[in-house]
Design a protein around this motif. Structure first.
Motif, mmCIF file in Angstrom:
data_model
loop_
_atom_site.group_PDB
_atom_site.id
_atom_site.type_symbol
_atom_site.label_atom_id
_atom_site.label_comp_id
_atom_site.label_asym_id
_atom_site.label_seq_id
_atom_site.Cartn_x
_atom_site.Cartn_y
_atom_site.Cartn_z
ATOM 1 N N ILE A 87 0.833 -1.204 0.000
ATOM 2 C CA ILE A 87 0.000 0.000 0.000
ATOM 3 C C ILE A 87 0.864 1.249 0.000
ATOM 4 O O ILE A 87 0.647 2.172 -0.785
ATOM 5 N N LEU A 88 1.866 1.266 0.855
ATOM 6 C CA LEU A 88 2.742 2.438 0.940
ATOM 7 C C LEU A 88 3.527 2.660 -0.349
ATOM 8 O O LEU A 88 3.586 3.778 -0.862
ATOM 9 N N ILE A 89 4.102 1.607 -0.909
ATOM 10 C CA ILE A 89 4.893 1.751 -2.132
ATOM 11 C C ILE A 89 4.005 2.221 -3.287
ATOM 12 O O ILE A 89 4.385 3.101 -4.059
ATOM 13 N N GLN A 119 -8.552 -1.081 14.595
ATOM 14 C CA GLN A 119 -7.848 -2.174 15.245
ATOM 15 C C GLN A 119 -6.433 -1.696 15.523
ATOM 16 O O GLN A 119 -5.777 -1.139 14.636
ATOM 17 N N LEU A 120 -5.979 -1.880 16.738
ATOM 18 C CA LEU A 120 -4.630 -1.463 17.103
ATOM 19 C C LEU A 120 -3.647 -2.598 16.864
ATOM 20 O O LEU A 120 -3.954 -3.759 17.117
ATOM 21 N N HIS A 121 -2.491 -2.238 16.371
ATOM 22 C CA HIS A 121 -1.426 -3.211 16.186
ATOM 23 C C HIS A 121 -0.117 -2.447 16.221
ATOM 24 O O HIS A 121 0.346 -1.928 15.208
ATOM 25 N N PHE A 122 0.465 -2.352 17.390
ATOM 26 C CA PHE A 122 1.642 -1.514 17.606
ATOM 27 C C PHE A 122 2.794 -1.867 16.683
ATOM 28 O O PHE A 122 3.541 -0.989 16.243
ATOM 29 N N ALA A 123 2.953 -3.135 16.331
ATOM 30 C CA ALA A 123 4.068 -3.560 15.481
ATOM 31 C C ALA A 123 4.036 -2.887 14.111
ATOM 32 O O ALA A 123 5.070 -2.774 13.451
ATOM 33 N N PHE A 124 2.872 -2.414 13.688
ATOM 34 C CA PHE A 124 2.745 -1.802 12.362
ATOM 35 C C PHE A 124 2.554 -0.288 12.434
ATOM 36 O O PHE A 124 2.158 0.335 11.464
ATOM 37 N N TYR A 125 2.856 0.285 13.575
ATOM 38 C CA TYR A 125 2.673 1.722 13.747
ATOM 39 C C TYR A 125 3.448 2.528 12.702
ATOM 40 O O TYR A 125 2.916 3.470 12.130
ATOM 41 N N ASN A 126 4.701 2.177 12.437
ATOM 42 C CA ASN A 126 5.503 2.947 11.476
ATOM 43 C C ASN A 126 4.924 2.881 10.065
ATOM 44 O O ASN A 126 4.939 3.861 9.331
ATOM 45 N N TRP A 127 4.404 1.710 9.676
ATOM 46 C CA TRP A 127 3.779 1.607 8.356
ATOM 47 C C TRP A 127 2.545 2.504 8.259
ATOM 48 O O TRP A 127 2.389 3.236 7.279
ATOM 49 N N THR A 128 1.677 2.428 9.259
ATOM 50 C CA THR A 128 0.457 3.234 9.193
ATOM 51 C C THR A 128 0.768 4.727 9.279
ATOM 52 O O THR A 128 0.116 5.541 8.629
ATOM 53 N N ARG A 129 1.768 5.095 10.065
ATOM 54 C CA ARG A 129 2.161 6.506 10.143
ATOM 55 C C ARG A 129 2.614 7.014 8.777
ATOM 56 O O ARG A 129 2.217 8.101 8.339
ATOM 57 N N GLU A 130 3.414 6.233 8.068
ATOM 58 C CA GLU A 130 3.886 6.630 6.750
ATOM 59 C C GLU A 130 2.745 6.698 5.735
ATOM 60 O O GLU A 130 2.695 7.598 4.905
#
Length: 133
Positions: A87-89, A119-130
């Motif tokens: 999604i990001l790329i 839904q929270l998932h801390f491990a993917f915080y950097n992806w969602t922030r970007e």
């Protein structure tokens, strides 16, 4: 999953509820409204030792094919992380082409929920922030 940015800069994501055990019927591609483009994304994950890959197709509001891309990403730890990376790329690629009225679609409901803060998932915080930036 759909992503749309309105005039106020708000992000809106929409996904399709599906279950792996229940057939949901045929889902047909729908054109975006006039002036918008749509990008359908998918991520691929084999294992943690192999770089994941991403693919996407871009169409305009008339449904006219504008291109497709396959990219190799970095190694990820899960299929979900591969979907978020795709999604990001794809989003970055579309913006680099000057496509800024964009709807992104993906078949990964969990990614949609994480991006929408349902839904929270801390491990993917950097992806969602970007993605949100």
């Amino acid at each position: 999953m759909e992503w749309r940015q309105n005039g106020q800069g708000d992000l809106h994501w929409r996904g399709t509820q599906t279950s792996q055990n229940i057939p949901t019927g045929v889902h047909r591609w729908k054109r975006p409204q006039y002036g918008w483009s749509k990008c359908n994304t998918d991520g691929s994950f084999i294992n943690t030792e192999i770089a994941s890959s991403a693919g996407w197709v871009i169409r305009d509001s008339d449904g006219i094919y504008k291109g497709s891309v396959h990219a190799t990403g970095r190694r990820t730890q899960s299929a979900l992380e591969s979907e978020l990376q795709a999604i990001l790329i794809a989003l970055q690629h579309c913006w680099s082409l000057g496509i800024n009225q964009l709807i992104l679609e993906s078949d990964c409901q969990k990614a949609v929920n994480i991006i929408n803060s349902k839904q929270l998932h801390f491990a993917f915080y950097n992806w969602t922030r970007e993605i949100r930036a």
